[in-house]
Design an enzyme around this catalytic site. Sequence first.
Site, PDB file in Angstrom:
ATOM      1  N   ASP A 247       0.852  -1.179   0.000  1.00 23.94           N
ATOM      2  CA  ASP A 247       0.000   0.000   0.000  1.00 23.94           C
ATOM      3  C   ASP A 247       0.893   1.235   0.000  1.00 23.94           C
ATOM      4  O   ASP A 247       1.949   1.245   0.653  1.00 23.94           O
ATOM      5  CB  ASP A 247      -0.921   0.019   1.225  1.00 23.94           C
ATOM      6  N   ASP A 285      -7.816  -2.364  -5.431  1.00 24.98           N
ATOM      7  CA  ASP A 285      -9.012  -1.793  -4.797  1.00 24.98           C
ATOM      8  C   ASP A 285      -8.663  -0.339  -4.508  1.00 24.98           C
ATOM      9  O   ASP A 285      -8.156   0.003  -3.443  1.00 24.98           O
ATOM     10  CB  ASP A 285      -9.347  -2.558  -3.524  1.00 24.98           C
ATOM     11  N   CYS A 338     -15.339   0.798  -4.279  1.00 25.04           N
ATOM     12  CA  CYS A 338     -16.582   0.719  -3.500  1.00 25.04           C
ATOM     13  C   CYS A 338     -17.450   1.928  -3.873  1.00 25.04           C
ATOM     14  O   CYS A 338     -17.994   2.613  -3.017  1.00 25.04           O
ATOM     15  CB  CYS A 338     -16.313   0.648  -2.009  1.00 25.04           C
TER      16      CYS A 338
END
Length: 383
Positions: A247, A285, A338
């Site tokens: 990340d 994501d 999302c």
Amino acid sequence: MTPAARAAAAIQILDAILRGEPAEAQLTRWARGSRFAGSGDRAAVRDLVYDTLRRRRSRAALGGGDSGRGLILGALREAGTDPATIFTGEGHAPAPLTPAEAAGGRAPTPAETADLPDWIAQALSADLGPDFPAVAEALRDRAPVWLRANLARATPESARAALAAEGIEAEPDPRCATALRVTLGERRLQSSAAYSAGLVELQDLSPQMACAALEVGLGTTVLDYCAGGGGKSLALAARGARVMAWDAAPARMRDLPARAARAGARITVAGPAGPHGQFDLVVTDVPCSGSGTWRRTPDAKWRLSPEDLAQVTRTQAEILARAAAHVRPGGTLAYMTCSLLARENEEQVAGFLARHPGFRLQEAVTWTPLTASDGFFLAKLLR
């Protein structure tokens, strides 16, 4: 705490949130400074604040003002409770209503009952078509609590039995073999032995369905390029994949080693220099508006601006370009958000494919609260 004292606490917290403070931080600050509040009081105040943020525009109309007092006044009117029984000024209750507050308030307009900023409602209406009214209505209510049965530790059936032994009830869902919807005892979950032993993980139905749609098995090499807390890394590792997590903000992964140990998963965490090499599957994501999760983070929908959305879509494109280099020939780049907005989903994928002719779209799926739980998007891009 009395209902009136809870209302007063919610007013204080809402006023801070309306000034731009994050909801979760304000609730935590209030709880730490209110030792007199029991667990039931803290839960009730939290629910009142979040329910009100989900319905901010409609409750502001009913209450006659977009302030903490106006919103709680609107919540009481929505529930059919006489505000004068709460706004008494006695003890820890809110101050009595002014004549203007007592006489104010009106029925919300159709646009206000969507409980979205107008510019977002217009975009979602265009993107979702006839599903928009029902999706907007669903976003006004609290989201269910979902668990993923950790296949490395338990079957869904044995996980359910372990939870039930501690008074936590969960039901399976036919849309995803690992998914369990909590129906009773959710507040005991994270202190339960079943959770501590790694039998279950908190994960919404929609990302579980997205992970299940990815073709992985024993030995599949996976790079979770925007790993965050590592929920998808854990889900894929439980199916036998060899997962490397990375990340851009390493602090987001600080709990991942402990979570992996609890889950019995072997996950390699890439160092600060980032990952190297190519993988069978690269999962991205990406940061997004979060519009699919606004039932859980309702303050976010009131903070998002068109400029924020423009910036995040630029970031998404940059991440996709960097992640694509880590996909081996014949491998898959899984793009996830999302979000319910086409600008972050279908349009982002179309732009990537136009710039990267070596990839082709295999499949794209949008889940909404009408078809899953949170809004979620997955595109599988083959190299």
